[in-house]
Design an enzyme around this catalytic site. Structure first.
Site, mmCIF file in Angstrom:
data_model
loop_
_atom_site.group_PDB
_atom_site.id
_atom_site.type_symbol
_atom_site.label_atom_id
_atom_site.label_comp_id
_atom_site.label_asym_id
_atom_site.label_seq_id
_atom_site.Cartn_x
_atom_site.Cartn_y
_atom_site.Cartn_z
ATOM 1 N N HIS A 80 0.852 -1.184 0.000
ATOM 2 C CA HIS A 80 0.000 0.000 0.000
ATOM 3 C C HIS A 80 0.888 1.236 0.000
ATOM 4 O O HIS A 80 1.831 1.330 0.784
ATOM 5 C CB HIS A 80 -0.908 0.036 1.242
ATOM 6 C CG HIS A 80 -1.726 1.294 1.312
ATOM 7 N ND1 HIS A 80 -2.894 1.449 0.608
ATOM 8 C CD2 HIS A 80 -1.511 2.473 1.942
ATOM 9 C CE1 HIS A 80 -3.382 2.655 0.819
ATOM 10 N NE2 HIS A 80 -2.549 3.303 1.624
ATOM 11 N N ASP A 159 -15.867 1.648 6.121
ATOM 12 C CA ASP A 159 -14.828 2.641 5.801
ATOM 13 C C ASP A 159 -15.328 3.620 4.746
ATOM 14 O O ASP A 159 -15.072 4.824 4.826
ATOM 15 C CB ASP A 159 -13.543 1.956 5.324
ATOM 16 C CG ASP A 159 -12.512 2.988 4.891
ATOM 17 O OD1 ASP A 159 -12.074 3.773 5.753
ATOM 18 O OD2 ASP A 159 -12.176 3.053 3.700
ATOM 19 N N ARG A 166 -15.654 11.784 7.206
ATOM 20 C CA ARG A 166 -14.409 12.414 7.684
ATOM 21 C C ARG A 166 -13.973 13.520 6.746
ATOM 22 O O ARG A 166 -13.479 14.564 7.165
ATOM 23 C CB ARG A 166 -13.303 11.347 7.812
ATOM 24 C CG ARG A 166 -13.507 10.418 8.996
ATOM 25 C CD ARG A 166 -12.550 9.251 8.936
ATOM 26 N NE ARG A 166 -11.180 9.675 8.889
ATOM 27 C CZ ARG A 166 -10.194 8.985 8.280
ATOM 28 N NH1 ARG A 166 -10.443 7.838 7.699
ATOM 29 N NH2 ARG A 166 -8.976 9.441 8.284
ATOM 30 N N SER A 181 -8.561 2.884 8.602
ATOM 31 C CA SER A 181 -9.142 2.985 7.256
ATOM 32 C C SER A 181 -8.286 2.215 6.242
ATOM 33 O O SER A 181 -8.778 1.370 5.493
ATOM 34 C CB SER A 181 -9.244 4.471 6.882
ATOM 35 O OG SER A 181 -9.504 4.632 5.522
ATOM 36 N N LYS A 185 -9.030 -2.177 4.853
ATOM 37 C CA LYS A 185 -9.174 -2.552 3.435
ATOM 38 C C LYS A 185 -8.114 -3.583 3.053
ATOM 39 O O LYS A 185 -8.389 -4.555 2.355
ATOM 40 C CB LYS A 185 -9.038 -1.305 2.555
ATOM 41 C CG LYS A 185 -10.230 -0.366 2.677
ATOM 42 C CD LYS A 185 -10.083 0.881 1.836
ATOM 43 C CE LYS A 185 -9.208 1.909 2.491
ATOM 44 N NZ LYS A 185 -9.486 3.294 2.275
HETATM 45 N N1 URA Z 1 -6.330 6.757 2.725
HETATM 46 C C1 URA Z 1 -7.300 5.963 3.222
HETATM 47 O O1 URA Z 1 -7.643 4.953 2.628
HETATM 48 N N2 URA Z 1 -7.862 6.314 4.408
HETATM 49 C C2 URA Z 1 -7.506 7.408 5.097
HETATM 50 O O2 URA Z 1 -8.043 7.650 6.150
HETATM 51 C C3 URA Z 1 -6.499 8.238 4.576
HETATM 52 C C4 URA Z 1 -5.911 7.888 3.379
#
Ligand code: URA
Length: 433
Positions: A80, A159, A166, A181, A185
């Site tokens: 990621h 999320d 958010r 978050s 995932k």
């Molecule tokens: N990327 C995400 O997937 N979530 C966040 O909270 C910030 C960046």
């Protein structure tokens, strides 16, 4: 469970219990807890923070809000990146790791903000379907060793809902919320090893090194708490990665790297890709980093990484021949040149990204269309000696030439030319295991 009591508790700075967190997230996902109460809790978390255990509980609750994939014993890994300018590393790393025998189930994103995301880049390949069903995703991963597709609504719906809140309630900037978050995932994807490339600098989500290190440590701790092998690199994003910033031009650059390009401006991107790929292979196979790096170098030079990329593109319905034809389509170009002599001491990533966005390479709203051929190609790198008239970069867009000159003037401001050569700077700032 009474939502207000949980919100009060966090507002007072007390730790929430595992069941409280789980039930709050479940209630929010089902629509039983309204957005205003979730927003209030997010703000309390922003102000008061969460312990490692609470963050892990929040991550798990979000992961379990949707489908969780499993790969029945296959060796799996994913990477990621927190996102950067010219960041086409996934396009190189994921097929490279697959070529080393590690399966890479990679759910990726479309970009919002300055530049396109990995899915936007891949979708510039004519025919490439970046919206596979999870069943097709499973099939492609098992047959090609790698698949890159957009996360479906079945993965971490909590999320998706929470992130939208958010975004509009000033509650993005919380290490606990960002960690849960991102991690929920990645954990839902089911990969056994996770590598994080946490970028810092003007073109990154995390502007300071301290913030980036804090996030990297939190992601690694969270992934390990969930039984994954994990590591992170904190990498510099004050200048763009490689020459290309855009979408189709970034894919073309990734293909050049996969084919072993010796372009010196691509060396840093190739080296960082190799390092991250080696970390993924080393963690998933449980072998030394040096051995994993040697394996990755071999798979890059014998073209098997490129072969994996080709196989993945074709399994997603894409055509590389049509992509090459797309690159030949007429576009409007504008080249900027240096107005002074000296050394390029800085190329501000954020300013380059803003120019690319102005050309149509990114989107301001989720529904905006991207011009696949729009973007910036750098002709110099930090440290290069330039004279008056030396080409610094080329901007391009399709459709019409409107906006090219304005974007060019903005792009020019990204370059700093000084009389002294800048000190060499490392791309990898920290490694967190
Ligand atoms: N990327 C995400 O997937 N979530 C966040 O909270 C910030 C960046």
């Amino acid at each position: 469970m009474i939502a207000k009591i949980i919100i009060d508790k966090k507002r007072e700075g007390r730790s929430l219990g595992s069941a409280e967190i789980r039930e709050f997230v479940e209630g929010f996902t089902k629509g039983e807890i309204p957005d205003y109460q979730m927003s209030a809790l997010a703000m309390a978390i922003c102000c008061r923070g969460m312990t490692e255990r609470e963050t892990a509980d929040l991550t798990e609750a979000m992961m379990n809000s949707g489908r969780v994939l499993s790969w029945d014993g296959l060796l799996t890994a994913d990477k990621h990146s927190t996102g950067g300018v010219g960041d086409k590393l996934s396009l190189v790393i994921q097929p490279l790791v697959a070529a080393c025998g590690v399966f890479v189930p990679s759910l990726t994103g479309r970009g919002l903000g300055l530049t396109g995301g990995t899915a936007d880049k891949l979708e510039t390949i004519p025919g490439y379907n970046a919206s596979l069903s999870l069943e097709d995703f499973d099939r492609v991963v098992r047959s090609c060793g790698v698949s890159m597709t957009v996360q479906t609504d079945e993965i971490t719906p909590a999320d998706k809902k929470l992130y939208a809140l958010r975004d509009v309630t000033g509650t993005v900037a919380s290490i606990a919320l960002i960690t849960s978050s991102i991690l929920s995932k990645k954990l839902a994807e089911g990969a056994g090893a996770l590598i994080f490339d946490v970028k810092c600098g003007s073109g990154a989500f995390m502007k300071s090194r301290e913030q980036a290190v804090e996030l990297a440590m939190s992601l690694v701790a969270g992934a390990k708490a969930s039984g994954r092998r994990a590591a992170a690199l904190v990498t510099d994003m004050s200048t763009p990665l490689g020459r290309a910033v855009g979408n189709a031009n970034e894919v073309a650059e990734a293909i050049q790297i996969l084919k072993g390009s010796k372009d010196p401006l691509l060396k840093l991107v190739a080296d960082l890709s190799l390092e991250l790929a080696a970390l993924m292979v080393s963690l998933s196979k449980g072998i030394a980093l040096e051995q994993a790096r040697a394996e990755c170098e071999d798979r890059l030079s014998d073209m098997s990484a490129f072969a994996r990329f080709e196989a993945m593109v074709s399994a997603h319905g894409g055509s590389l021949d049509s992509f090459l034809a797309l690159l030949e389509k007429p576009v409007f170009r504008f080249r900027i040149q240096s107005m002074r002599s000296g050394y390029v001491s800085g190329i501000d990533a954020e300013k380059v990204a803003r120019a690319a966005l102005e050309l149509g390479a990114g989107r301001q709203r989720q529904t905006d269309a991207i011009d696949p051929l729009a973007g910036v190609t750098l002709d110099v790198m930090r440290g290069d000696k330039v004279s008056v008239g030396t080409a610094l970069a080329t901007l391009q867009k399709s459709g019409d030439p409107n906006g090219l000159e304005h974007a060019a003037a903005e792009l020019y401001k990204a370059f700093t030319v000084s009389s002294q050569a800048p000190a060499a700077a490392d791309l990898i700032l920290e490694r967190i295991d």
